[in-house]
Structure formats: structure tokens, C-alpha cells
Design a protein around this motif. Structure first.
Motif, PDB file in Angstrom:
ATOM      1  N   UNK A 337     -80.693 -17.284 -48.561  1.00  0.00           N
ATOM      2  CA  UNK A 337     -82.106 -16.784 -48.480  1.00  0.00           C
ATOM      3  C   UNK A 337     -82.401 -15.677 -47.354  1.00  0.00           C
ATOM      4  N   UNK A 338     -83.208 -14.602 -47.721  1.00  0.00           N
ATOM      5  CA  UNK A 338     -83.670 -13.719 -46.575  1.00  0.00           C
ATOM      6  C   UNK A 338     -84.944 -13.232 -46.972  1.00  0.00           C
ATOM      7  N   UNK A 339     -85.902 -13.745 -46.326  1.00  0.00           N
ATOM      8  CA  UNK A 339     -87.325 -13.523 -46.617  1.00  0.00           C
ATOM      9  C   UNK A 339     -88.368 -13.577 -45.686  1.00  0.00           C
ATOM     10  N   UNK A 340     -89.566 -13.544 -45.980  1.00  0.00           N
ATOM     11  CA  UNK A 340     -90.747 -13.541 -44.936  1.00  0.00           C
ATOM     12  C   UNK A 340     -91.821 -14.534 -45.421  1.00  0.00           C
ATOM     13  N   UNK A 524     -83.901 -21.451 -41.190  1.00  0.00           N
ATOM     14  CA  UNK A 524     -85.165 -21.372 -40.436  1.00  0.00           C
ATOM     15  C   UNK A 524     -86.029 -20.564 -41.346  1.00  0.00           C
ATOM     16  N   UNK A 525     -87.231 -21.685 -41.559  1.00  0.00           N
ATOM     17  CA  UNK A 525     -88.423 -21.235 -42.385  1.00  0.00           C
ATOM     18  C   UNK A 525     -89.448 -20.396 -41.800  1.00  0.00           C
ATOM     19  N   UNK A 611     -82.191 -12.416 -35.080  1.00  0.00           N
ATOM     20  CA  UNK A 611     -82.276 -13.813 -35.924  1.00  0.00           C
ATOM     21  C   UNK A 611     -81.639 -13.672 -37.113  1.00  0.00           C
ATOM     22  N   UNK A 612     -82.004 -12.540 -38.017  1.00  0.00           N
ATOM     23  CA  UNK A 612     -81.350 -12.362 -39.261  1.00  0.00           C
ATOM     24  C   UNK A 612     -79.690 -12.363 -39.420  1.00  0.00           C
ATOM     25  N   UNK A 613     -79.255 -11.682 -38.555  1.00  0.00           N
ATOM     26  CA  UNK A 613     -77.791 -11.534 -38.122  1.00  0.00           C
ATOM     27  C   UNK A 613     -77.187 -12.696 -38.021  1.00  0.00           C
ATOM     28  N   UNK A 614     -77.769 -13.297 -37.073  1.00  0.00           N
ATOM     29  CA  UNK A 614     -77.347 -14.689 -36.499  1.00  0.00           C
ATOM     30  C   UNK A 614     -76.958 -15.735 -37.453  1.00  0.00           C
ATOM     31  N   UNK A 624     -80.203 -19.408 -44.820  1.00  0.00           N
ATOM     32  CA  UNK A 624     -81.227 -18.831 -44.960  1.00  0.00           C
ATOM     33  C   UNK A 624     -82.131 -18.671 -43.865  1.00  0.00           C
ATOM     34  N   UNK A 625     -83.168 -17.533 -43.939  1.00  0.00           N
ATOM     35  CA  UNK A 625     -84.151 -17.386 -42.860  1.00  0.00           C
ATOM     36  C   UNK A 625     -85.139 -16.843 -43.459  1.00  0.00           C
TER      37      UNK A 625
END
Length: 768
Positions: A337-340, A524-525, A611-614, A624-625
């Protein structure tokens, strides 16, 4: 097959203080309001009364300077919306007056007769008006002040946790953020904020259609359709027909009715499946449901439907070695998951609709494959979910509760149950909806925010009310009681930092500090970092002379959500926090606004990238983040990556690169090396040819060619980590004939801003 008469547009709006209201008899028609000599304005529906007051010149722009604080003077206002309309029909059977959204406590009158009352901003109301309408009609809506109505409810000692401005929100079903939040102002507001219309349906019509995938395996899908038809005088002769088409795949099935409710089962061979972005195509069947009598169509209903299965694999805890799980599977394929987080589009929600298209475009452009609809917000409408359905963006939907211990009495449970039933019925048909979550951070509030620790398993709302509603009305979707979720095992272990899904905020110090680097969470949500808006934007909402300096600046604090003046008031930490993040990274705070805004945006951009690449470089250990957040709902200093005026901060562009489906990234230093990781989130294998240049030392340090399997993440090279000085690496790769880029900045702060800018310009990240 329905007919609608819109009542949107110009209404007369009357406004009175609570004392003025109490001094008169209850009005039931507009003439009585005119006699009372209340303030009269042109009102707009959909609208909010503050916007009408601004348009009439009675108040200044609430988003400018200190004006938002002045709205607190209007929290006791009663509102009356009035208009006349013509109803030219001799047959008004089956007519319903529909309010898509009223904020919040209202009484609705037609021709002097009270027909209904409302007490929930977040749902729609359908009011039968058959036999009530004349040729010429008057409608009047009396909206009472929420802050006064809320005092009629008892929140009880169990509701001992809430944010300072939010006690009055606990027992009221209204968007929680409107009382004041760390990302939104206090603007209690009122108004008819969504469409109003009179609707007519045939006497015999389809009331509910709910199609869902029971299973999909071995190129065969089993699809059920629940239906409910309006009460029928007789059953024999009625049939329900379902016709669905998606490319070359189709179905067409008739089902004779033996009752006005039931289910149809459809088995499809070689169905076209719906997939989230990157994992495949978001295939949707265009479905028509027809109610037939003696083969004549009496009613029809059209909708889109995607065939897919979704499950969430989670454990109660993650141990210190990283063993645990929080992973989504779509059609039995693991999803990274990659989102906002989706937060309020506007403090005045009548403007949401006009802001929605641009916000959705931003969401799609960033490559997000999931969006979390945050629990402090309103529920989004069909247009939002239709977009997510068709663009392969999975939706995590919180129910509208956040950061508090909500009332547990029967009255509140029943009102919340009614809302939940409405929301589930309204949204469940959307394929993109993959998860219901009970609330935002309420489990965390009960376990970590007070010395009076409570067991979240005793929360009736998320452990009894919502599971029952979802089990009855949407049995195929996963339900997560809270985000983050503290289940029985986690509570008894008291290992709240070991939850597999977390909101990673912590001290908000250096973004590569111990808290972020050592976080155990698989998912991480929420996580984010401050970024100052552009100077051009700041000058639109901060008055002349107040743009700089940041110290002792009331307007900066107000636009960081301080809803009162003074020291140490709620959220007054946010501006100093943003400043300290800049100072940590570059060793000092700039002395002018332009340099501060730039350095703050660099700080945020590098943090969000990290944060995303971690998480991506540790796929599948991390799964996912969902970062915080896309866009502001009012002009402010915040964590968003796009400001209220749609100006993109630098973080927007860094995130776009970090969320490329095929992406090269450096992992953090490990045993003296920086490992180059290649992630392929696509559903097909792909080849990459890459070069890594060290712009600091002006040399190429890596190059090569690799085949990346679908859904994979592998190490394809490494360089020696040199901690004697910072290094700026420029990553370039080609795949499918496209040139893609990323960068990595190594070292230990404080950094030299001039050196960073020099390298960033070479990599074409920043143009100055």
C-alpha cells in the motif's frame, strides 16, 4: 427510473441570536420571521451561513488574518432557510423530500406544518410529502445552534478523554474536526450543505441492490446480489433481471420473485477482475438491474460493479524481531500500500463538491493505490467513490469518530447505529471500499493518552454496534475496530508500541531519528512532517506586516489551529515544531520568510521521501504506508503536501518519485554500506537499466541492468557509506523506454543548505 425536482439555489436566510429566538413564539412560516425583524440575507443552498454573511458584507473572509476567531461569536445563531416553489402535478403519490445534508439540528416545515426533525449532519434524510404539497408551496428549515443543542445530552464520566475544544462534539453527530483540531479551525457552522430535491419513484420500484463477490478462484467467480423491492400487492409475474458487461465478459440473468427481498447467485467463468492501481486493471462491469412485470420494465437501476476479493491478514502484535503481520490481499495477491489520508477539503463543507475534482486529480497523479478516509471528517459522496472505483484506488473508510472516548449510553448507541446503517448501505456497493475502520485513534486514546487506562474491548460502539451493523449489511468486508487497533491480546500484554499497524508521529524530531528508524510497525496508517506553504500563499491569508517573523506572531499560531490567543494554548506547539525541524536539519533558522519557506519545504520533502522509502525498501517486512496528508482544508501551516490554494509543496514532487511503481531507492546504512533496492509493484516483470551518480564527488558509483519480477523488491547493488561528509546521489533508470529518476541524500545533520541546493539543481529537483 426516478424524477427529481431540484430545490437548490437562492433561499431567504434569517438569522437570530438564541436570546432573540427565545423571545418569540416558535415560527412555522416565513411571514412570522419577517414580523420578528431578524437579520435577513440571500441564502445559498447548498451553503453555510457564514459564507452568506461574508457575501453580504456582514463578516470578513473567515480564512484571512485573525477572522476565524470571530466566528465563535456566531455559535449561538438560529438559522431559518425559506423559499417558495411550484408543484404542478395532480398526482403526488410517492413523492419524497430529500435533504442530502443538513448541518445539524433542524426542523422542516412545509406550508406551516412540521414534517420532520434532523439531528445528524453526516447522513441524508428522506421525508415523505405525498398529500402535503399544493400547487404553490412554502418550505422552511429551522436550524438550531449545535453548541446549544449539544448541551441537552449527557456525555457521562466514561467520556473522559477528548481534545480541549471538542467536549461539545462527543454526543453530536457532526464532523468532529469542526470543533477545532490540530489541522482545522473551530468553525461550528450550520446550513443546508448538500443538495435538496423532491424525488418521485414508481410505486413498484427497486429499493436496494447490493452485489458482492463471495469467491473468485480457478477462473470462476461466484457473485451474490441482495435485493429489496418496494412492497408488492402481488408477487406472481414479477422478475428481477441483471445485465452486466465488461469488455467481452458479460452476464444476463432473470430471477422470478417469490418475495420482495432475496438474493440472486451468478457464476461467471473467466471474469474480468478489479485490481488496485499497479496490480492490474480496475475492471468494472456496467450493470443494469430491471424490475419486470409480465416482461415490462417497471423500474431500473444502473451501477458499476467490480469482481474482487479482499482480506486483511493481521496479528495482534509484532515482536521485537519484526515477526507479525498487517497485510492486505486482493484476489489472493499481497498488496503493498502507498497512499494518503483524506482529510476535510474545506472547513465549510458546502464547498467540498467544487474542490473535489482537483483533489482527486492530485491523488491519482501521486500514484496512490489506497486512500484512508479519516475519522474526523464527513463521509464522501458517490463522486469520490466512483473515481476511486474507476482509477483503482482502494478506500479505507473510518467511521466519523476520532481521538476521544465517546458516550456509551443507549441513546448515543442507537443514534450512532442509525448513522452506521445509513453509511454502510450507501457505500457498500463501491468496489474500491476495502475496509471499514471503527474510528481514528480512540483505542489509542483509551490506552495511551491518560493515566486512567481503559480496555478498548469495552467500547460498545466499535465492539458491539458496528460489528453487528457490518455483519448484517456488508458481510464480506473486513472490519477493523479502531486505527490503531488494540485487541484483547495487545491490551493484556500492554505492548502498545508493538502493534502491527501504527500512527507514527512520536516526537516529530529529526525524521531519521530513533523513533522513526526503530518503529516496529508493518503498516503506518498515519505519519507526516511539517512543511511551510509558499510565500505567495502565506500572503493570501496573513495580513500585511504579519508575514514574518514567526515569533510572537498571533496570525501564524491561529493558522496552525490555535483557536484562542495566549501562551501554551492547544496546538501552539506546532509553529515552534516546524521551526525546530528546520533548525535540526540545517543548523540554524533563516532570517527571512523566503528562505524559511524553502528550507521548511526541503525538510518536509526529505522526511516524506524517507518515510515512504523506509517502508518500500523493506517490502514485505513492511507492507504499506498511508502518509499524512494530501491537501489543506483551509489556509494554514501544516503537514499537507498541497496547500489550500492548490499550490504544491516540494514534498509533492518527492512523493511522486518515491511512489513510482518501478522505483530505485537506497536503504539506510547497514554494516557500512548503502544498499540499492529496486522495487517493482507492477503485475508484470520488467527490466531496468540504471546509473547512480554521486553529485558531491562528481562520479558514477553504480550502473547495471536487472530483471525485476512482478511485485518484488530486491537489492541490485551497494556503495560504501561515507559518513565523513554528506553525499547527494542521483539515481537514473530506464524501463519500458521511459527515463525515471530519484535521489538519496546521505550523511548526518546539520547540513549545508547551499551544498544541498547546488546538488538538487543538478538533479533538476529544485529550480531557483
Amino acid at each position: 427510473m426516478e424524477n427529481k425536482i431540484s430545490l437548490n439555489g437562492k433561499w431567504n436566510l434569517y438569522i437570530a441570536t438564541n436570546d432573540e429566538y427565545l423571545a418569540i413564539n416558535e415560527p412555522t412560516c416565513e411571514r412570522q420571521l419577517e414580523n420578528a425583524k431578524f437579520l435577513k440575507l440571500d441564502g445559498t443552498v447548498p451553503g453555510n451561513f457564514e459564507l452568506d454573511m461574508q457575501a453580504a458584507g456582514f463578516i470578513e473572509d473567515p480564512f484571512y488574518g485573525e477572522n476565524i476567531l470571530k466566528l465563535q461569536e456566531y455559535e449561538d445563531r438560529h438559522l431559518w432557510y425559506c423559499r417558495k416553489f411550484i408543484f404542478d402535478s395532480s398526482d403526488d403519490d410517492g413523492r419524497v423530500l430529500v435533504f442530502k445534508g443538513i448541518d445539524t439540528f433542524a426542523e422542516i416545515y412545509i406550508n406551516g406544518q412540521k414534517l420532520a426533525e434532523t439531528d445528524n449532519m453526516l447522513i441524508s434524510y428522506r421525508i415523505p410529502v405525498s398529500g402535503k404539497l399544493l400547487k404553490e408551496n412554502e418550505i422552511m428549515v429551522h436550524i438550531k445552534p449545535t453548541v446549544i443543542e449539544a448541551q441537552k445530552y449527557n456525555i457521562e464520566p466514561c467520556s473522559y478523554i477528548y481534545q480541549t475544544y471538542n467536549a461539545g462534539s462527543l454526543a453530536v453527530r457532526k464532523a468532529p474536526h469542526m470543533y477545532g483540531w490540530d489541522i482545522m479551525p473551530r468553525a461550528i457552522s450550520g446550513g443546508i450543505w448538500k443538495d435538496v430535491y423532491i424525488e418521485t419513484k414508481p410505486k413498484n420500484h427497486i429499493e436496494e441492490i447490493y452485489m458482492f463477490t463471495v469467491k473468485s478462484e480457478n477462473n470462476n467467480a461466484e457473485v451474490w446480489t441482495y435485493f429489496r423491492i418496494s412492497p408488492l400487492d402481488k408477487i406472481k409475474g414479477y422478475k428481477l433481471r441483471l445485465i452486466g458487461v465488461c469488455g467481452e465478459s458479460s452476464f444476463d440473468k432473470e430471477f422470478p420473485l417469490w418475495h420482495n427481498e432475496g438474493k440472486m447467485v451468478i457464476n461467471l467463468e473467466n471474469p474480468k477482475l478489479w485490481w488496485p492501481k499497479n496490480m492490474g486493471e480496475p475492471n468494472l462491469y456496467k450493470v443494469t438491474a430491471e424490475l419486470l412485470y409480465d416482461n415490462e420494465v417497471k423500474d431500473s437501476f444502473k451501477f458499476n460493479f467490480g469482481i474482487r476479493t479482499v482480506r486483511l491478514d493481521r496479528t495482534s502484535l509484532t515482536d521485537n524481531d519484526g515477526n507479525g503481520q498487517f497485510r492486505f490481499y486482493v484476489n489472493n495477491q499481497a498488496m503493498f500500500v502507498m497512499g494518503t489520508n483524506w482529510t476535510p477539503l474545506d472547513a465549510f463543507h458546502s464547498r467540498d463538491k467544487e474542490r473535489l475534482p482537483k483533489a482527486l486529480q492530485l491523488l491519482d497523479e501521486l500514484g496512490c493505490n489506497m486512500v484512508r478516509c479519516w475519522g474526523g471528517n464527513v463521509y464522501e459522496d458517490k463522486e469520490f467513490f466512483d473515481f476511486c472505483d474507476s482509477h483503482g484506488i482502494a478506500v479505507w473508510q473510518d467511521f466519523a469518530m476520532g481521538c476521544a472516548a465517546y458516550p456509551q449510553n443507549d441513546d448515543f448507541c442507537n443514534r450512532f447505529k442509525y448513522e452506521a446503517e445509513y453509511v454502510v448501505r450507501n457505500l457498500r456497493q463501491h468496489t474500491s471500499l476495502v475496509l471499514w475502520a471503527g474510528d481514528n485513534e480512540c483505542d489509542e486514546a483509551l490506552t495511551e493518552w491518560s493515566s486512567l487506562t481503559s480496555n478498548p474491548e469495552n467500547n460498545k460502539l466499535t465492539r458491539i454496534v458496528l460489528p453487528d451493523v457490518i455483519r448484517r449489511l456488508d458481510p464480506i468486508r473486513t472490519f477493523l475496530p479502531s486505527s490503531p487497533y488494540v485487541d484483547k491480546i495487545a491490551f493484556e500484554a500492554r505492548k502498545f508500541q508493538n502493534l502491527p499497524e501504527k500512527h507514527l508521529w512520536g516526537p516529530r524530531d529529526y525524521f531519521k531519528g530513533d523513533f522513526y528508524r526503530n518503529a516496529l510497525a508493518h503498516f503506518a496508517s498515519e505519519t507526516g512532517y511539517h512543511g511551510c506553504p509558499d510565500t505567495e500563499s502565506i500572503k493570501e491569508f496573513i495580513s500585511p506586516g504579519k508575514e514574518w517573523p514567526w515569533k510572537n506572531n498571533d496570525e501564524w499560531l491561529i493558522h496552525a489551529a490555535c483557536m484562542e490567543k495566549g501562551e501554551n494554548v492547544p496546538y501552539s506547539y506546532r509553529i515552534p515544531l516546524m521551526v525546530s525541524q528546520v533548525e535540526t536539519l540545517f543548523g540554524k533558522v533563516p532570517e527571512n520568510l523566503e528562505e524559511f519557506a524553502l528550507e521548511s519545504q526541503i525538510s518536509q520533502a526529505e522526511a516524506m521521501k524517507y518515510f515512504i522509502e523506509r517502508f518500500r525498501t523493506a517490502k514485505w517486512r513492511r507492507t504499506g504506508i498511508i502518509w499524512w496528508n494530501l491537501i489543506d482544508g483551509w489556509p494554514q501551516f501544516s503537514d499537507s503536501v498541497v496547500d489550500y490554494y492548490y499550490r504544491k509543496k516540494l514534498a509533492y514532487y518527492y512523493i511522486k518519485r518515491s511512489q513510482q511503481p518501478v522505483c530505485l531507492m537506497f536503504a539506510e546504512p547497514d554494516n557500512g554500506y548503502l544498499k540499492l533496492i529496486a522495487a517493482n509493484d507492477l503485475c508484470s516483470d520488467t527490466e531496468v537499466e540504471y546509473t547512480v551518480k554521486d553529485l558531491t564527488d562528481k562520479k558514477t558509483v553504480l550502473s547495471g541492468k536487472n530483471l525485476l519480477n512482478k511485485f518484488s523488491s530486491i537489492e541490485i547493488g551497494k556503495v560504501i557509506f561515507d559518513n565523513s561528509k554528506p553525499h547527494f546521489y542521483h539515481l537514473i533508470w530506464y524501463t519500458d523506454g521511459k527515463k525515471l529518476e530519484n535521489h538519496y541524500w546521505s550523511g548526518t545533520p546539520p547540513y549545508d543548505i547551499d551544498e544541498y541546493l547546488k546538488c538538487a539543481k543538478k538533479a533538476e529537483l529544485i529550480n531557483l
